[in-house]
Write an enzyme that holds these catalytic residues in place. Structure first.
Site, PDB file in Angstrom:
ATOM      1  N   ASN A   1      -6.024  14.117   0.893  1.00 25.58           N
ATOM      2  CA  ASN A   1      -4.803  14.498   1.602  1.00 25.58           C
ATOM      3  C   ASN A   1      -4.661  16.012   1.555  1.00 25.58           C
ATOM      4  OD1 ASN A   1      -3.645  11.915   2.404  1.00 25.58           O
ATOM      5  ND2 ASN A   1      -3.456  11.534   0.209  1.00 25.58           N
TER       6      ASN A   1
ATOM      7  N   ARG B   1      -2.491  18.335   1.909  1.00 24.95           N
ATOM      8  CA  ARG B   1      -1.078  18.728   1.883  1.00 24.95           C
ATOM      9  C   ARG B   1      -0.528  18.515   0.485  1.00 24.95           C
ATOM     10  NH1 ARG B   1       1.078  13.684   1.467  1.00 24.95           N
ATOM     11  NH2 ARG B   1       0.094  11.982   2.617  1.00 24.95           N
TER      12      ARG B   1
ATOM     13  N   HIS C   1       0.804  -1.214   0.000  1.00 26.98           N
ATOM     14  CA  HIS C   1       0.000   0.000   0.000  1.00 26.98           C
ATOM     15  C   HIS C   1       0.845   1.276   0.000  1.00 26.98           C
ATOM     16  CE1 HIS C   1      -3.315  -2.700   0.714  1.00 26.98           C
ATOM     17  NE2 HIS C   1      -2.784  -3.103   1.837  1.00 26.98           N
TER      18      HIS C   1
END
Length: 625
Positions: free
Chosen positions: A297, A299, A237
């Site tokens: 996410n 960021r 992952h």
């Protein structure tokens, strides 16, 4: 509107250097923070000013809000850029930065909170009309309830830490019998990495592709997308190779997906750089109705360079300008897509030994020319066991995908690193694989081909190498001084076709045709040859070394420094070959230490929670009767 005069980068490694590169170009003074383990690191050397903020442990340095803010006050920093990882998606940190009167280079704390927990983010996306992956997002975190929900979803299922990222706290479970152990491991890793051990469950898509859309918002209500990236090549992952745009995506599907990502940004009043991640069921191609929201996410992403390559936009510059209140530099219709880009993550790890992380000083480090290299290290630097083991990112850009794949394979094969082990040869084989070149990719690409991708073949050795090895006999002088390099050397005599050499201690028939390879003189009077991204030790005779391995005398030893997070056996247990004895946490990941034969546990030499050094004795076994 003027940019800030100075910026503190609350991170380390290649992302700290990446932010500083743009800041310097814009005339912004750069400030680095560092732990005791990073005192001589490249990002510290490059900053205009650097501040020590604590010991090696991230919790006492890079993850300490108080120490980072104190560094900002001490240096007079006007802004803080969090990079990625560490505090980058910590809403409390963002709020503290703003409360201190500093400019926060990132999304508002409200947006981080809204998207920071995967379960809450999915509920929000449902309300915004964005399809989400089927699964369980409930508050009941009891083992019994989670097991019940997993049965209802149907196997296989994916366990994911609600505050996770980078593959940490994520486990695929194939059957009910494995669920309890996988759940405990995911919760443990999520708690250690993010301070939150809660999880969610998702239906595991049988032929998934990981596709994400880069979005950008400003304080004036504008949100745009910068097209998509395909990050399907993963191992455990964690992303290995990323590319933009996604191969095989029709324009209509791209428009639908990117529009959904923009709606997600608008739903939370997003500002700055963000990534909306989707999981696609690629069993029937990339169809808009078979692509679901996975997480957001809040960021900058590790793989942002491929977006920069295909759009021509410096995303860090956009971050700095948006943080200072400027509107987005371009409208949506002014953002174009050009060519194809790929990025490979070069890690300090040994694919031939189960991708075990590697650490140590980079005595020799040469990166390929003609491509973009974002690295946190230079030759002579030390890869420590305390942080993520990524050495560098190799980024290529070409007019078409096949050319980009060929360029990436060539770049990875040209990497030269010694004595730290790397995955360069593995990356080269991935990029050159016929199925990858043909865009037959999904998240199981590596897992299904691991035996051929992780294999360590014998090197192709030039006649020059054979001559050098031959000169290393007893009483014979070396043809060059210690530490010198030999590049492209040719012999005047007739070329040798084959020779029997000792390669890493084993006898092989080496192919001496061709021109590849660089030979490095070793202190042990062996020769190091670099070939297709791998490094090999060549000598005239058998290696005069003790055989390495965790069980050559019945003792399981720590392969690297770390913390014992689980002991899975007891004294007297009969352990079948392949079963884990202990679990070691190092370089932000858990590593199961297994036995290669049927054994009986004679002694356990450590306790759970113990910090151990490399080579420490952990357990003693004997062959089972």
């Amino acid at each position: 509107m003027a940019l800030m005069a100075s910026i503190l980068v609350a991170n380390r490694g290649e992302i700290a250097r990446r932010v500083m590169r743009t800041a310097r170009r814009l005339g912004v003074r750069t400030i680095a923070v560092y732990s005791e383990a990073d005192a001589g690191a490249a990002h510290v050397r490059e900053a205009d000013q650097a501040v020590l903020i604590g010991p090696a442990a991230a919790a006492e340095s890079y993850l300490s809000v108080d120490r980072v803010l104190q560094a900002a006050r001490t240096t007079g920093a006007q802004s803080i850029h969090p990079g990625y990882g560490f505090l980058s998606e910590n809403a409390d940190f963002a709020a503290a930065v703003v409360a201190a009167g500093l400019t926060w280079v990132g999304p508002p704390p409200t947006a981080i909170r809204a998207m920071g927990r995967k379960d809450a983010a999915k509920r929000l996306m449902r309300e915004a009309g964005v399809g989400v992956t089927p699964g369980y997002l409930g508050e009941d975190q009891s083992s019994a309830r989670l097991a019940q929900e997993a049965e209802a979803i149907g196997w296989p299922v994916l366990i994911k830490a609600v505050a996770g990222g980078g593959g940490k706290g994520m486990r695929k479970v194939e059957r009910a019998a494995d669920f309890a152990e996988a759940l405990a491991s995911a919760k443990r890793e999520g708690g250690a990495s993010f301070g939150d051990d809660r999880v969610l469950l998702e239906k595991y898509v049988t032929r998934p592709r990981h596709i994400e859309v880069q979005i950008f918002g400003d304080a004036h209500g504008n949100v745009v997308h910068l097209f998509e990236r395909d990050c399907s090549l993963q191992r455990r992952h964690q992303k290995v190779i990323e590319e933009a745009p996604a191969p095989g995506m029709a324009d209509e599907t791209r428009q639908t997906l990117c529009a959904a990502a923009v709606r997600a940004g608008l739903a939370v009043g997003y500002q700055g750089a963000g990534t909306v991640e989707f999981i696609a069921d690629a069993s029937e191609g990339l169809r808009a109705d078979r692509i679901w929201f996975m997480e957001m996410n809040t960021r900058l992403q590790v793989e942002h360079p491929v977006t920069e390559a295909v759009t021509g936009i410096d995303l860090v510059e956009w971050q700095l300008r948006v943080a200072c209140g400027e509107p987005l530099p371009l409208r949506q219709d002014e953002i174009g897509l050009r060519g194809h880009a790929m990025e490979a993550r070069l890690y300090a790890e040994d694919p031939a030994k189960g991708f075990l992380p590697s650490a140590g000083r980079l005595l020799h480090m040469v990166m390929p020319g003609g491509v973009r290299v974002d690295s946190g290290f230079e030759q002579g630097d030390v890869v420590t066991p305390h942080y993520d083991p990524m050495i560098a990112k190799l980024i290529v850009h070409a007019a078409g995908r096949s050319t980009a794949a060929a360029s990436l394979a060539k770049a990875c094969a040209a990497v030269q690193v010694w004595p730290v082990k790397t995955n360069a040869a593995f990356l080269a084989r991935c990029a050159a694989h016929a199925d990858f070149v043909a865009a037959r990719v999904d998240t199981d690409f590596i897992g299904a081909r691991l035996d051929e991708l992780a294999v360590r073949p014998s090197p192709h050795v030039t006649p020059a190498v054979a001559a050098v090895v031959d000169s290393l006999g007893p009483g014979q002088a070396s043809p060059w001084r210690s530490g010198s390099l030999l590049r492209g050397f040719r012999m005047n005599e007739a070329p040798v076709r084959t020779a029997f050499l000792y390669v890493d201690g084993a006898v092989v028939e080496a192919d001496l045709a061709g021109d590849g390879g660089l030979v490095l003189r070793n202190a042990d009077d062996d020769a190091i040859v670099f070939c297709e991204g791998d490094a090999f030790v060549l000598s005239r005779g058998p290696a005069n070394r003790t055989a390495a391995g965790p069980l050559n005398d019945g003792v399981v030893r720590a392969p690297m420094p770390g913390r014992i997070v689980q002991i899975k056996v007891a004294v007297g247990d009969n352990v079948p070959a392949g079963q884990a004895v202990l679990v070691l946490e190092a370089m932000k990941m858990e590593h199961a230490l297994t036995v290669p034969f049927n054994a009986t546990v004679v002694e356990i030499m450590v306790g759970e929670g113990a910090q151990v050094v490399e080579g420490a004795n952990l357990a003693r076994l004997e062959p089972a009767k």
